[in-house]
Design a protein around this motif. Sequence first.
Motif, PDB file in Angstrom:
ATOM      1  N   ALA A 161       0.870  -1.176   0.000  1.00  0.00           N
ATOM      2  CA  ALA A 161       0.000   0.000   0.000  1.00  0.00           C
ATOM      3  C   ALA A 161       0.902   1.219   0.000  1.00  0.00           C
ATOM      4  O   ALA A 161       1.910   1.252   0.669  1.00  0.00           O
ATOM      5  CB  ALA A 161      -0.907   0.010   1.229  1.00  0.00           C
ATOM      6  N   GLY A 162       0.548   2.214  -0.758  1.00  0.00           N
ATOM      7  CA  GLY A 162       1.357   3.417  -0.802  1.00  0.00           C
ATOM      8  C   GLY A 162       0.688   4.463  -1.652  1.00  0.00           C
ATOM      9  O   GLY A 162      -0.452   4.313  -2.088  1.00  0.00           O
ATOM     10  N   GLU A 163       1.409   5.539  -1.922  1.00  0.00           N
ATOM     11  CA  GLU A 163       0.856   6.614  -2.736  1.00  0.00           C
ATOM     12  C   GLU A 163       0.539   6.098  -4.129  1.00  0.00           C
ATOM     13  O   GLU A 163       1.322   5.401  -4.749  1.00  0.00           O
ATOM     14  CB  GLU A 163       1.866   7.759  -2.851  1.00  0.00           C
ATOM     15  N   GLY A 164      -0.635   6.461  -4.621  1.00  0.00           N
ATOM     16  CA  GLY A 164      -1.016   6.101  -5.982  1.00  0.00           C
ATOM     17  C   GLY A 164      -1.574   4.701  -6.121  1.00  0.00           C
ATOM     18  O   GLY A 164      -1.998   4.318  -7.197  1.00  0.00           O
ATOM     19  N   SER A 165      -1.558   3.919  -5.070  1.00  0.00           N
ATOM     20  CA  SER A 165      -2.145   2.589  -5.178  1.00  0.00           C
ATOM     21  C   SER A 165      -3.267   2.485  -4.155  1.00  0.00           C
ATOM     22  O   SER A 165      -3.123   2.923  -3.032  1.00  0.00           O
ATOM     23  CB  SER A 165      -1.096   1.495  -4.946  1.00  0.00           C
ATOM     24  N   PRO A 166      -4.388   1.945  -4.592  1.00  0.00           N
ATOM     25  CA  PRO A 166      -5.510   1.838  -3.677  1.00  0.00           C
ATOM     26  C   PRO A 166      -5.201   0.838  -2.555  1.00  0.00           C
ATOM     27  O   PRO A 166      -4.389  -0.058  -2.725  1.00  0.00           O
ATOM     28  CB  PRO A 166      -6.654   1.332  -4.561  1.00  0.00           C
ATOM     29  N   GLU A 167      -5.851   1.069  -1.414  1.00  0.00           N
ATOM     30  CA  GLU A 167      -5.690   0.139  -0.301  1.00  0.00           C
ATOM     31  C   GLU A 167      -6.238  -1.213  -0.732  1.00  0.00           C
ATOM     32  O   GLU A 167      -7.245  -1.290  -1.418  1.00  0.00           O
ATOM     33  CB  GLU A 167      -6.478   0.641   0.914  1.00  0.00           C
ATOM     34  N   PRO A 168      -5.566  -2.285  -0.363  1.00  0.00           N
ATOM     35  CA  PRO A 168      -6.086  -3.597  -0.718  1.00  0.00           C
ATOM     36  C   PRO A 168      -7.428  -3.833  -0.015  1.00  0.00           C
ATOM     37  O   PRO A 168      -7.616  -3.438   1.119  1.00  0.00           O
ATOM     38  CB  PRO A 168      -5.027  -4.567  -0.212  1.00  0.00           C
ATOM     39  N   ALA A 176     -12.292 -16.569  -3.927  1.00  0.00           N
ATOM     40  CA  ALA A 176     -10.946 -16.245  -4.384  1.00  0.00           C
ATOM     41  C   ALA A 176     -11.039 -15.672  -5.788  1.00  0.00           C
ATOM     42  O   ALA A 176     -11.674 -16.239  -6.660  1.00  0.00           O
ATOM     43  CB  ALA A 176     -10.078 -17.495  -4.375  1.00  0.00           C
ATOM     44  N   ASN A 177     -10.418 -14.534  -5.987  1.00  0.00           N
ATOM     45  CA  ASN A 177     -10.465 -13.860  -7.270  1.00  0.00           C
ATOM     46  C   ASN A 177      -9.067 -13.922  -7.880  1.00  0.00           C
ATOM     47  O   ASN A 177      -8.167 -13.217  -7.471  1.00  0.00           O
ATOM     48  CB  ASN A 177     -10.927 -12.409  -7.073  1.00  0.00           C
ATOM     49  N   SER A 178      -8.890 -14.745  -8.894  1.00  0.00           N
ATOM     50  CA  SER A 178      -7.579 -14.909  -9.501  1.00  0.00           C
ATOM     51  C   SER A 178      -7.152 -13.644 -10.241  1.00  0.00           C
ATOM     52  O   SER A 178      -5.972 -13.357 -10.344  1.00  0.00           O
ATOM     53  CB  SER A 178      -7.569 -16.108 -10.448  1.00  0.00           C
ATOM     54  N   GLU A 179      -8.099 -12.860 -10.726  1.00  0.00           N
ATOM     55  CA  GLU A 179      -7.734 -11.615 -11.411  1.00  0.00           C
ATOM     56  C   GLU A 179      -7.105 -10.632 -10.440  1.00  0.00           C
ATOM     57  O   GLU A 179      -6.152  -9.937 -10.777  1.00  0.00           O
ATOM     58  CB  GLU A 179      -8.965 -10.991 -12.068  1.00  0.00           C
ATOM     59  N   ALA A 180      -7.622 -10.543  -9.212  1.00  0.00           N
ATOM     60  CA  ALA A 180      -7.059  -9.643  -8.205  1.00  0.00           C
ATOM     61  C   ALA A 180      -5.630 -10.074  -7.874  1.00  0.00           C
ATOM     62  O   ALA A 180      -4.755  -9.232  -7.695  1.00  0.00           O
ATOM     63  CB  ALA A 180      -7.922  -9.636  -6.948  1.00  0.00           C
ATOM     64  N   GLY A 181      -5.388 -11.374  -7.776  1.00  0.00           N
ATOM     65  CA  GLY A 181      -4.038 -11.881  -7.508  1.00  0.00           C
ATOM     66  C   GLY A 181      -3.091 -11.515  -8.636  1.00  0.00           C
ATOM     67  O   GLY A 181      -1.961 -11.118  -8.398  1.00  0.00           O
ATOM     68  N   ASP A 182      -3.550 -11.609  -9.873  1.00  0.00           N
ATOM     69  CA  ASP A 182      -2.712 -11.249 -11.010  1.00  0.00           C
ATOM     70  C   ASP A 182      -2.426  -9.753 -11.016  1.00  0.00           C
ATOM     71  O   ASP A 182      -1.335  -9.326 -11.380  1.00  0.00           O
ATOM     72  CB  ASP A 182      -3.389 -11.656 -12.325  1.00  0.00           C
ATOM     73  N   GLU A 183      -3.425  -8.954 -10.629  1.00  0.00           N
ATOM     74  CA  GLU A 183      -3.243  -7.509 -10.587  1.00  0.00           C
ATOM     75  C   GLU A 183      -2.182  -7.137  -9.548  1.00  0.00           C
ATOM     76  O   GLU A 183      -1.316  -6.294  -9.809  1.00  0.00           O
ATOM     77  CB  GLU A 183      -4.575  -6.822 -10.241  1.00  0.00           C
ATOM     78  N   LEU A 184      -2.213  -7.768  -8.374  1.00  0.00           N
ATOM     79  CA  LEU A 184      -1.205  -7.495  -7.350  1.00  0.00           C
ATOM     80  C   LEU A 184       0.187  -7.898  -7.829  1.00  0.00           C
ATOM     81  O   LEU A 184       1.162  -7.182  -7.605  1.00  0.00           O
ATOM     82  CB  LEU A 184      -1.545  -8.229  -6.051  1.00  0.00           C
ATOM     83  N   ALA A 185       0.265  -9.024  -8.509  1.00  0.00           N
ATOM     84  CA  ALA A 185       1.557  -9.464  -9.035  1.00  0.00           C
ATOM     85  C   ALA A 185       2.082  -8.466 -10.064  1.00  0.00           C
ATOM     86  O   ALA A 185       3.274  -8.153 -10.090  1.00  0.00           O
ATOM     87  CB  ALA A 185       1.431 -10.854  -9.655  1.00  0.00           C
TER      88      ALA A 185
END
Length: 194
Positions: A161-168, A176-185
């Motif tokens: 988490a940081g500036e410019g990135s939304p809070e998880p 389980a959302n595999s798209e969210a996992g791919d987005e974090l990666a």
Amino acid sequence: MREPASPGVTTDPQVAESPDGSGDSVGYRGVTACGAAGISYRQLDYWARTGLVVPGVRDASGSGTQRLYSFRDIVVLKVVKRLLDAGVSLQNIRKAIDTLRQHGVEDLAGITLISDGTSVYECRSAEEVVDLLQGGQGVFGIAISGAFKEIQGSLAHLPVAGEGSPEPVAEPAGEANSEAGDELAARRARRRVG
């Protein structure tokens, strides 16, 4: 047939082995030991008379005899000199060496000493350091590089988490959302690159 000994060195069949392991018996006279260790003859004489560093090859035994120091003795002389240069008092150096001898450490040249300018520590391994002025009490050490690597490894698997990135956002249990996992990666990969 033996080569003649160089000045400051004596050969005698009943003295210590030479530093190169050749089997030749070699003893170094006081003047040579002083020059190699970077100390004065007065220091050498005082340390020998008080038992701090006694010549291992031959001690003086009356008028006309010379002390003969082994290679390892000269290494110990150099260590004592370095501890003095680091600000450790001769009294504390003597206490540290006495503690080592009490614990059966005969070969002082084969150990690693650490000093903060006041105390003297024996480093037995990366995890074990002993305070020689406290009678050999163990001290706690932390290898920062080890902790750094552990934290790096742990954080690599956690969301950032940081500036410019939304809070998880926590996902509902069981969904389980595999798209969210791919987005974090993908975010982690972008942060590493840029």
